[in-house]
Motif scaffolding. Structure first.
Motif, short mmCIF file in Angstrom:
data_model
loop_
_atom_site.label_atom_id
_atom_site.label_comp_id
_atom_site.label_asym_id
_atom_site.label_seq_id
_atom_site.Cartn_x
_atom_site.Cartn_y
_atom_site.Cartn_z
N SER A 53 0.84 -1.20 0.00
CA SER A 53 0.00 0.00 0.00
C SER A 53 0.87 1.25 0.00
N ILE A 54 0.39 2.29 -0.70
CA ILE A 54 1.04 3.60 -0.64
C ILE A 54 0.04 4.67 -0.20
N ASP A 55 -1.02 4.26 0.46
CA ASP A 55 -2.08 5.20 0.83
C ASP A 55 -1.61 6.30 1.78
N ALA A 56 -0.53 6.06 2.53
CA ALA A 56 -0.03 7.09 3.44
C ALA A 56 0.52 8.31 2.71
N VAL A 57 0.81 8.17 1.42
CA VAL A 57 1.39 9.28 0.67
C VAL A 57 0.47 10.50 0.64
N LEU A 68 8.69 8.10 -1.01
CA LEU A 68 7.73 7.00 -1.02
C LEU A 68 8.42 5.65 -1.17
N SER A 69 8.00 4.70 -0.38
CA SER A 69 8.52 3.33 -0.44
C SER A 69 7.36 2.38 -0.17
N GLU A 70 7.66 1.08 -0.18
CA GLU A 70 6.60 0.09 0.00
C GLU A 70 7.25 -1.23 0.40
N GLU A 71 6.55 -2.01 1.22
CA GLU A 71 6.97 -3.38 1.49
C GLU A 71 6.04 -4.30 0.70
N VAL A 72 6.60 -4.92 -0.34
CA VAL A 72 5.80 -5.71 -1.27
C VAL A 72 5.86 -7.17 -0.88
N THR A 73 4.69 -7.79 -0.76
CA THR A 73 4.61 -9.23 -0.50
C THR A 73 4.77 -9.95 -1.83
N CYS A 74 5.90 -10.64 -2.00
CA CYS A 74 6.24 -11.27 -3.27
C CYS A 74 6.14 -12.80 -3.19
N THR A 75 5.81 -13.39 -4.32
CA THR A 75 5.85 -14.84 -4.45
C THR A 75 7.12 -15.21 -5.19
N MET A 76 7.92 -16.07 -4.57
CA MET A 76 9.17 -16.52 -5.18
C MET A 76 8.89 -17.61 -6.22
N PRO A 77 9.85 -17.88 -7.13
CA PRO A 77 9.66 -18.96 -8.09
C PRO A 77 9.34 -20.30 -7.44
N SER A 78 9.81 -20.50 -6.21
CA SER A 78 9.54 -21.76 -5.48
C SER A 78 8.11 -21.84 -4.96
N GLU A 96 2.70 -1.09 -10.88
CA GLU A 96 3.49 -2.12 -11.56
C GLU A 96 4.04 -3.15 -10.57
N LEU A 97 4.48 -2.69 -9.41
CA LEU A 97 5.01 -3.62 -8.40
C LEU A 97 3.93 -4.58 -7.94
N GLN A 98 2.73 -4.08 -7.72
CA GLN A 98 1.63 -4.95 -7.30
C GLN A 98 1.22 -5.90 -8.41
N ARG A 99 1.28 -5.44 -9.65
CA ARG A 99 0.93 -6.29 -10.78
C ARG A 99 1.93 -7.44 -10.94
N ARG A 100 3.19 -7.18 -10.57
CA ARG A 100 4.26 -8.16 -10.80
C ARG A 100 4.66 -8.93 -9.55
N ARG A 101 4.02 -8.71 -8.43
CA ARG A 101 4.52 -9.26 -7.18
C ARG A 101 4.45 -10.79 -7.08
N TYR A 110 11.68 -4.91 -13.55
CA TYR A 110 11.06 -3.58 -13.56
C TYR A 110 11.85 -2.62 -12.67
N ALA A 111 12.24 -3.10 -11.50
CA ALA A 111 13.00 -2.26 -10.56
C ALA A 111 14.31 -1.80 -11.17
N VAL A 112 15.02 -2.70 -11.84
CA VAL A 112 16.29 -2.34 -12.48
C VAL A 112 16.05 -1.29 -13.57
#
Length: 200
Positions: A53-57, A68-78, A96-101, A110-112
């Protein structure tokens, strides 16, 4: 310059502990109160790393020392989950981060491409479930940095994260991971010589 690089507000959503997930929030910190407390405790810069979430912005964008930053819950390849800190984002990056997480390789690409710094947070905790050997291989190869001082983790967990970062030559960060006002800025990252958020 100093910044607590891992803090939460009420915008982090419902608690992730199974029994509590239906009855309480991850944090009850109001964004403005969080900002004021961090400044009182000597932070030169302020960011927020709410869960997905970035709602605090909306409340904090007016401050020139906020980024602005975010802690993204990601799914690993495993198939396992992990929390990635992503720093210095713009509002469209969040989409984009949420779409790709759920495709961490796509998220990191995307980050790079967009110059975003991505860390493995609380590397040796069980907060997001188990880790596999393949997960650690991805962390070592593809993630930019490692959170090695987390104010909520046990010392041995932070020490193992530090050893991992040193072994693979990763930059390190620290943050309180505080979900309350009381713990804010007890742990932080300091970058000597930085004079603004971009340099930091």
């Amino acid at each position: 310059m100093r910044c607590d690089l891992h803090v939460h507000t009420l915008h982090s959503g419902m608690c992730t502990v199974p029994v509590l997930s239906r009855v309480c929030l991850e944090s009850y910190n109001e964004p403005h109160a969080l900002y004021e407390r961090l400044k009182q405790r000597g932070m030169d810069l302020v960011t927020v790393t709410d869960h997905d979430s970035i709602d605090a912005v909306e409340e904090l964008r007016r401050y020139p020392d906020f980024f602005l930053s975010e802690e993204v819950t990601c799914t690993m390849p495993s198939g396992t989950e992990m929390h990635a800190g992503v720093y210095g984002i713009r509002e469209h990056d969040h989409i984009e981060l949420q779409r790709r997480r759920h495709d961490v390789e796509s998220l990191l690409a995307y980050a790079v491409e967009n110059g975003l710094f991505v860390t493995v947070n609380h590397l040796y905790s069980s907060l997001t479930g188990p880790r596999t050997e393949d997960d650690f291989a991805v962390f070592a190869r593809d993630f930019h940095g490692v959170e090695t001082v987390n104010g909520q983790m046990l010392k041995w967990s932070n020490r193992l994260a530090h050893d991992f970062a040193r072994r693979f030559g990763k930059p390190v960060i620290g943050g309180s991971d505080s979900h309350t006002l009381a713990g804010l800025a007890r742990t932080f990252t300091e970058v000597p010589g930085a004079s603004n958020a971009g340099e930091f």
